[in-house]
Structures are given as structure tokens and as C-alpha cells.
Design an enzyme around this catalytic site. Structure first.
Site, PDB file in Angstrom:
ATOM      1  N   THR A 270       0.827  -1.208   0.000  1.00 28.82           N
ATOM      2  CA  THR A 270       0.000   0.000   0.000  1.00 28.82           C
ATOM      3  C   THR A 270       0.866   1.265   0.000  1.00 28.82           C
ATOM      4  OG1 THR A 270      -1.723  -1.174   1.149  1.00 28.82           O
ATOM      5  CG2 THR A 270      -1.663   1.170   1.543  1.00 28.82           C
TER       6      THR A 270
ATOM      7  N   ARG B 295     -13.871  -8.356   0.046  1.00 32.67           N
ATOM      8  CA  ARG B 295     -13.100  -8.111   1.267  1.00 32.67           C
ATOM      9  C   ARG B 295     -12.803  -6.603   1.386  1.00 32.67           C
ATOM     10  NH1 ARG B 295      -7.386  -6.464   2.059  1.00 32.67           N
ATOM     11  NH2 ARG B 295      -6.943  -6.954   4.205  1.00 32.67           N
ATOM     12  N   VAL B 296     -12.960  -6.066   2.591  1.00 31.87           N
ATOM     13  CA  VAL B 296     -12.723  -4.635   2.805  1.00 31.87           C
ATOM     14  C   VAL B 296     -11.369  -4.442   3.486  1.00 31.87           C
ATOM     15  CG1 VAL B 296     -13.555  -2.563   4.001  1.00 31.87           C
ATOM     16  CG2 VAL B 296     -15.187  -4.111   2.913  1.00 31.87           C
TER      17      VAL B 296
ATOM     18  N   VAL C 191      -1.369  -5.924   7.254  1.00 34.22           N
ATOM     19  CA  VAL C 191      -2.526  -6.807   7.104  1.00 34.22           C
ATOM     20  C   VAL C 191      -3.768  -6.068   7.609  1.00 34.22           C
ATOM     21  CG1 VAL C 191      -3.547  -8.997   7.813  1.00 34.22           C
ATOM     22  CG2 VAL C 191      -1.100  -8.865   7.297  1.00 34.22           C
TER      23      VAL C 191
HETATM   24  N1  ASP Z   1      -3.446  -2.838   4.311  1.00 34.60           N
HETATM   25  C1  ASP Z   1      -3.692  -3.373   2.992  1.00 34.60           C
HETATM   26  C2  ASP Z   1      -4.837  -4.346   3.051  1.00 34.60           C
HETATM   27  O1  ASP Z   1      -4.926  -5.126   3.972  1.00 34.60           O
HETATM   28  C3  ASP Z   1      -2.517  -4.058   2.394  1.00 34.60           C
HETATM   29  C4  ASP Z   1      -1.217  -3.327   2.488  1.00 34.60           C
HETATM   30  O2  ASP Z   1      -1.029  -2.450   3.296  1.00 34.60           O
HETATM   31  O3  ASP Z   1      -0.334  -3.656   1.699  1.00 34.60           O
HETATM   32  O4  ASP Z   1      -5.622  -4.369   2.139  1.00 34.60           O
END
Ligand code: ASP
Length: 282
Positions: free
Chosen positions: A157, A185-186, A208
Site C-alpha cells: 500500500t 473483502r474490505v 494486514v
Molecule cells: N493494508 C492493505 C490491506 O490489507 C494491504 C497493504 O497495506 O499492503 O488491504
């Protein structure tokens, strides 16, 4: 008040990162943080956080916008959110398809009464507001998807927290998700767990999503700072509390007095900051 800026590009993946990619990420983060800092001199924290996250979304090295992870049904769905610490408004899109810059759709939603839209409603809103069709898929992500690698890597992200010359803070976060997820999925990225700001501090998370939501991470850290803790202490305490379930998260943040901080529960989140001088970690 001296302006401050910090950005992140999610987690570093040993399995997917060779030296060449590492250097490319380093270069991209350095360039984006410097460009964004120049932008911050003449724009607000809110405008700058959208500017920085848009540049990160346009860079295929990161899992947001162009180059996002593919979900288990073969489609890319993006989530992004924006929070203005000054007005205390939060806006976002969840699982939007076929747009280039999800963060800009979130920005557009800032002036609406209904400020968080998901799925087809978000898509429809984007089309009505002039966002053109754009497929964010890259050959690299298709290859990873086909090799079913995404299930084990996925974290990347992007986010930005900015403090402008008037002392206002904003946070913006954008993601392609964790990769291989069940459609629907959120992610945390378009929630106050993954992105939050007020007059005291701003936080953008990666990691995560389920762990970040369980901790209510961004809003919890900002609340602690609001109640008088330093940013570093608030982050450390909040990360300590995630240990019982081995929460996987990384954050960047800025406090209104100019304190900047970043931390991660597992190695390594990639980030860059600009405050008189450039710092980059990849
Ligand atoms: N936080 C994001 C998610 O779970 C993934 C990420 O940060 O790479 O969708």
C-alpha cells in the site's frame, strides 16, 4: 510552522525484491517525496497528500493504482481514503474498479454528504465525475497472479501524511489490497483504522488490513496523541498491544508540533520523509 512530509510504499518483500527493484523503489520514493515537499510549500496538507499519493499510485512498483495486486477472481479493486485534520472530514472509496487514481475519487467525495462509497456505487460516481476508464493491471502483477505468488506477498500500500505551513495535517492512503483476497473483502485503507488525522496528528498505515482494523490503529494512535502522548510513545504502546495476535502493520505519522515517526511490527516498511533533508528507507 515548518512544513513536514512523510510517505510510505508499504512493506518490502524479500521474495519479490531484487537489487534492481530495490534501487528503483528508492529512487521513486526520493523523487516523489521531494516533488511533494515542493508542492507543500504552496498547497495545503490535504492537497499535498492527494498529490503525493497520486504519484505513488502512478508508479507501478507499488501496490496501489497502476500495478495493484489482483484479487482471487482475477480483478483489481482499489481502496483509498483521505482525512483532513482541520475539518475532521474523512472520505474514501472501497473496492472501486477501473480508475487510475482512487485517491482522487476520495478527494472528490470530500465535498459530498455521502463521503465513503463502495463497489459499483463508487464506480458510477467516478464515471459521473469525469474519471475515465483505466485498467491498472501490469504484466508483472498478472504474472504473479498466475503463479499464485500473491497469496504470500501482497503488502505494498502507499500513503502520505503532511503538515502544512499553517499547521494543518492531512493523511491519505491507497491500496490494491493484499492480493488474492475474496472479492468483497474490505481493506483497512479506506477506514479510520488505516488512515486518520485531526488537529493533533495524522497516521497512514500499511500491513494486514484485518490486524490493523482489529487494533483500530490510526484512530487509536491519534487519540493517544490528542490526549497528550508523544507520537513515538503512542505508536509504541499501540504496537505493543498488537503483539498478542502478532499484528502485522507499519505506520507513518506526524504530530502537530512537527514530530515525525514511523514504525513497523515486522521487517520492513519502505518510507521516505522530507524535512530540510531527505531520508529514505528501502
Ligand atoms: N493494508 C492493505 C490491506 O490489507 C494491504 C497493504 O497495506 O499492503 O488491504
Amino acid at each position: 510552522m515548518r512544513a513536514k512530509l512523510i510517505i510510505h510504499g508499504g512493506f518490502f518483500s524479500e521474495s519479490l525484491t531484487n537489487q534492481e527493484i530495490k534501487l528503483a523503489k528508492q529512487e521513486a520514493l526520493s523523487e516523489i517525496v521531494q516533488k511533494s515537499y515542493i508542492h507543500l510549500k504552496t498547497h495545503t496538507a490535504l492537497q499535498t497528500s492527494v498529490f503525493a499519493v497520486s504519484l505513488l499510485e502512478d508508479c507501478p512498483l507499488f501496490n496501489a493504482g497502476l500495478g495493484s495486486q489482483i484479487q482471487s477472481d482475477g480483478k483489481i479493486r482499489l481502496s483509498a481514503s483521505l482525512m483532513d485534520g482541520k475539518s475532521q472530514k474523512f472520505s474514501g472509496v472501497i473496492n472501486i474498479e477501473d480508475v487510475k487514481n482512487a485517491i482522487q475519487v476520495a478527494e472528490k467525495l470530500m465535498c459530498e454528504e455521502d463521503r465513503v462509497l463502495s463497489g459499483s456505487g463508487a464506480h458510477e460516481y467516478a464515471r459521473q465525475n469525469g474519471f475515465e476508464h483505466f485498467n491498472p493491471e501490469t504484466a508483472q502483477r498478472r504474472k504473479e497472479y498466475e503463479e499464485k505468488l500473491s497469496a504470500s506477498i501482497g503488502l505494498g500500500t502507499v500513503g502520505c501524511v503532511a503538515l502544512d505551513n499553517d499547521g494543518n495535517i492531512a493523511a491519505a492512503t491507497s491500496t490494491g489490497g493484499k492480493g488474492f483476497e475474496i472479492p468483497g473483502r474490505v481493506s483497512d485503507s479506506a477506514t479510520v483504522a488505516g488512515n486518520f488525522a485531526n488537529g493533533y496528528a495524522g497516521i497512514s498505515c500499511t500491513g494486514v488490513g484485518e490486524d490493523i482494523v482489529s487494533a483500530g490503529l490510526s484512530v487509536k494512535i491519534v487519540t493517544r496523541v490528542t490526549d497528550g502522548m508523544s507520537l513515538q510513545k503512542a505508536c509504541r504502546k499501540s504496537f505493543e498491544e498488537m503483539k498478542s495476535y502478532d499484528g502485522f502493520a507499519g505506520i507513518i505519522g506526524i504530530r502537530s508540533d512537527g514530530e515525525m515517526y514511523h514504525c513497523d511490527s515486522h521487517p520492513y516498511m519502505v518510507w521516505a520523509s522530507y524535512d530540510k533533508q531527505l531520508s529514505v528507507f528501502v
